[in-house]
Design an enzyme around this catalytic site. Structure first.
Site, short mmCIF file in Angstrom:
data_model
loop_
_atom_site.label_atom_id
_atom_site.label_comp_id
_atom_site.label_asym_id
_atom_site.label_seq_id
_atom_site.Cartn_x
_atom_site.Cartn_y
_atom_site.Cartn_z
N HIS A 15 0.84 -1.22 0.00
CA HIS A 15 0.00 0.00 0.00
C HIS A 15 0.87 1.26 0.00
CE1 HIS A 15 -4.09 1.75 1.21
NE2 HIS A 15 -3.29 2.78 1.02
N HIS A 17 1.18 4.99 -2.49
CA HIS A 17 0.65 5.76 -3.63
C HIS A 17 1.81 6.39 -4.37
CE1 HIS A 17 -3.63 5.69 -2.24
NE2 HIS A 17 -3.04 5.44 -1.08
N HIS A 219 -10.02 1.23 0.13
CA HIS A 219 -9.75 1.99 1.35
C HIS A 219 -11.07 2.03 2.14
CE1 HIS A 219 -6.29 3.55 -0.89
NE2 HIS A 219 -5.86 4.17 0.19
N GLU A 222 -10.88 3.34 7.32
CA GLU A 222 -9.72 4.17 7.62
C GLU A 222 -10.23 5.32 8.49
OE1 GLU A 222 -7.94 6.09 4.21
OE2 GLU A 222 -6.16 6.70 5.31
N HIS A 243 -6.22 -0.24 5.00
CA HIS A 243 -6.34 0.19 6.41
C HIS A 243 -7.28 -0.74 7.19
CE1 HIS A 243 -4.10 3.74 5.27
NE2 HIS A 243 -4.94 3.89 4.26
N ASP A 301 2.16 4.04 2.73
CA ASP A 301 1.06 4.86 2.20
C ASP A 301 1.57 6.06 1.38
OD1 ASP A 301 -1.62 5.29 1.80
OD2 ASP A 301 -2.05 6.08 3.79
ZN LIG Z 1 -3.85 4.79 0.80
#
Ligand SMILES: [Zn+2]
Length: 361
Positions: A15, A17, A219, A222, A243, A301
Site C-alpha cells: 500500500h 501511492h 480503502h 480508515e 487500512h 502509504d
Molecule cells: Zn492509501
C-alpha cells in the site's frame, strides 16, 4: 525512536501511492525547470512544507491537501511520471523491498475526466499508466526489485465525472492485466460517501471488476466506520482492505476478518497523521491483529508526507506498540500470500521470504 537490530531484511509493501512517494528534490527540480512557483527556495524547504510529523496529526482532508502543493508539477507530464516511477524503484530497493504494489489514479496525473488530454501535449490517463509501467520496467532491471501497479478510483472529486473515471480505470485494468497492472482500488475520504451520488455506481464498477477477474482492494474503515468495511467486503467484493482499522469497532465484523483471513493493508504512521486513528487506537488495532492471528501487512502509504521508510514503520510499531521482529516477518509472509500476483509468482515470493526468515505461516 529506538532502532531494532534484528528486523527482516527483505520486505513486501502492498500500500503505497505513486504520487505520495515522490522525491521532494525531483519535484523542486521539475518546478524550477517549468517555472512553477512552489513558494519555497529549496528542495529541503519543500520537504518540510509537505511533511507532517506523527506527533502533530491533522485530519484526512488537510493531509490530502498536501498533494495540491506538488502534483501541479507532475500533471500531464509523461516524462515526469516515468521518472518518479523509476525513482520509486530505487527508493524501494534501497529499503530492501523486494516486491511492491503501487497505487496510482491515472486521471489525477492527467488532469482530465474524459480519457483524453485536456490540453495539447498533456498525458491522457492511459499514457500515465504506460509511463508508470515504463518507469517500473526500467527500475526493476536497474535495482532488482519487482513493482506492480494498482489503479485507484476516487470516492469523490468535486466537479469531475468520477464514475466515468472509474469505468475508464476498469478498462485500463483489463487492457494492462498481465502487463504490470494487478488490481483496482478505491480511495478518498470515506466520510464523503453519504453525499456522493456515485457511491452505488462504484459498487457496480467493483462488482464488474470481480466478474472480469480483476483483483480488488478498497480503502475502508480508515476514517470511516465498520459498516464501510462490511460494504467493501459484501458489496464491493474486495480481496483486501486498505487500512480497515475501524473493523475493530464491531466484534462481528472483526470476527469475520479473522475467520476469512481478509488481508488488511495497515499504514501505521500515515493513519495517525491523517487523524483516522489515535495512537492508542493504533496500538489496540495492531495488538488485536497479532493476538487474533489476523492477516495484515505494514506499508508507508504516502512517504513524501510521513517522511518514513518501511523500516521506519517497523521500528515505530516495535518500539511504540511492542510488536516483535517475528510479528513483522509474519506480516510480510501474509503480504506475500495476499499479493495480487499470479499464483506461481506469489508462491516464489513466499518461498523466498520463508527461506530468508527461517519460518512459515
Ligand atoms: Zn492509501
Amino acid at each position: 525512536m529506538a532502532l531494532v537490530s534484528n528486523l527482516p531484511k527483505s520486505k513486501v509493501e502492498l500500500h503505497i501511492h505513486l504520487d505520495g512517494a515522490v522525491r521532494p528534490s525531483t519535484i523542486y527540480e521539475l518546478a524550477q525547470k517549468k517555472g512553477i512557483d512552489l513558494g519555497v527556495k529549496s528542495a529541503d524547504e519543500l520537504k518540510q512544507l509537505i511533511y507532517i510529523a506523527v506527533d502533530s496529526p491533522v485530519c484526512l482532508t488537510r493531509f490530502l491537501q498536501k498533494f495540491a502543493i506538488f502534483t501541479p508539477v507532475l500533471i500531464g507530464d509523461q516524462e515526469a511520471v516515468e521518472r518518479i516511477s523509476y525513482e520509486l524503484c530505487e527508493d524501494s530497493a534501497r529499503d530492501n523491498i523486494v516486491y511492491s504494489e503501487v497505487r496510482l489514479c491515472p486521471h489525477l496525473l492527467s488532469d482530465t475526466s474524459e480519457g483524453r488530454a485536456s490540453k495539447e501535449g498533456m498525458a491522457t490517463p492511459r499514457e500515465v499508466v504506460v509511463q508508470a509501467l515504463r518507469g517500473f520496467e526500467r527500475g526493476e532491471k536497474d535495482f532488482n526489485v519487482k513493482m506492480r501497479l494498482i489503479l485507484t478510483c476516487m470516492r469523490h472529486k468535486p466537479g469531475r465525472n468520477i464514475i466515468k473515471w472509474s469505468q475508464e480505470i476498469l478498462d485500463l485494468c483489463i487492457e494492462f492485466k498481465g502487463q504490470g497492472v494487478v488490481g483496482i482500488d478505491l480511495a478518498g475520504d470515506e466520510n464523503m460517501t453519504e453525499v456522493d451520488p456515485t457511491h452505488v455506481q462504484h459498487i457496480a464498477v467493483f462488482q464488474e471488476a470481480a466478474k472480469l477477474g480483476i483483483k480488488r482492494t478498497v480503502h475502508a474503515g480508515e476514517n470511516g466506520t465498520s459498516a464501510n468495511v462490511l460494504e467493501a467486503m459484501d458489496d464491493m467484493l474486495c480481496d483486501r482492505l486498505g487500512h480497515g482499522y475501524h473493523a475493530l469497532d464491531c466484534k462481528d465484523v472483526f470476527g469475520r476478518i479473522v475467520q476469512t483471513q481478509m488481508h488488511l493493508e495497515m499504514c501505521p504512521i500515515s493513519s495517525i497523521i491523517t487523524g483516522s486513528v489515535t495512537a492508542d487506537f493504533e496500538e489496540h488495532a495492531l495488538q488485536s491483529m497479532v493476538a487474533n492471528k489476523a492477516s495484515f501487512s505494514v506499508s508507508t502509504d504516502d512517504p513524501v508526507i510521513t517522511g518514513s521508510t518501511l523500516t521506519d514503520e517497523y521500528n515505530f510499531i516495535i518500539s511504540k506498540y511492542g510488536l516483535t521482529p517475528q510479528d513483522i516477518m509474519t506480516a510480510n509472509l501474509h503480504a506475500a500470500k495476499a499479493a495480487f500476483l499470479p499464483e506461481a509468482e506469489k508462491a516464489a515470493l513466499y518461498a523466498n521470504l520463508c527461506e530468508e526468515y527461517g519460518m512459515k505461516l
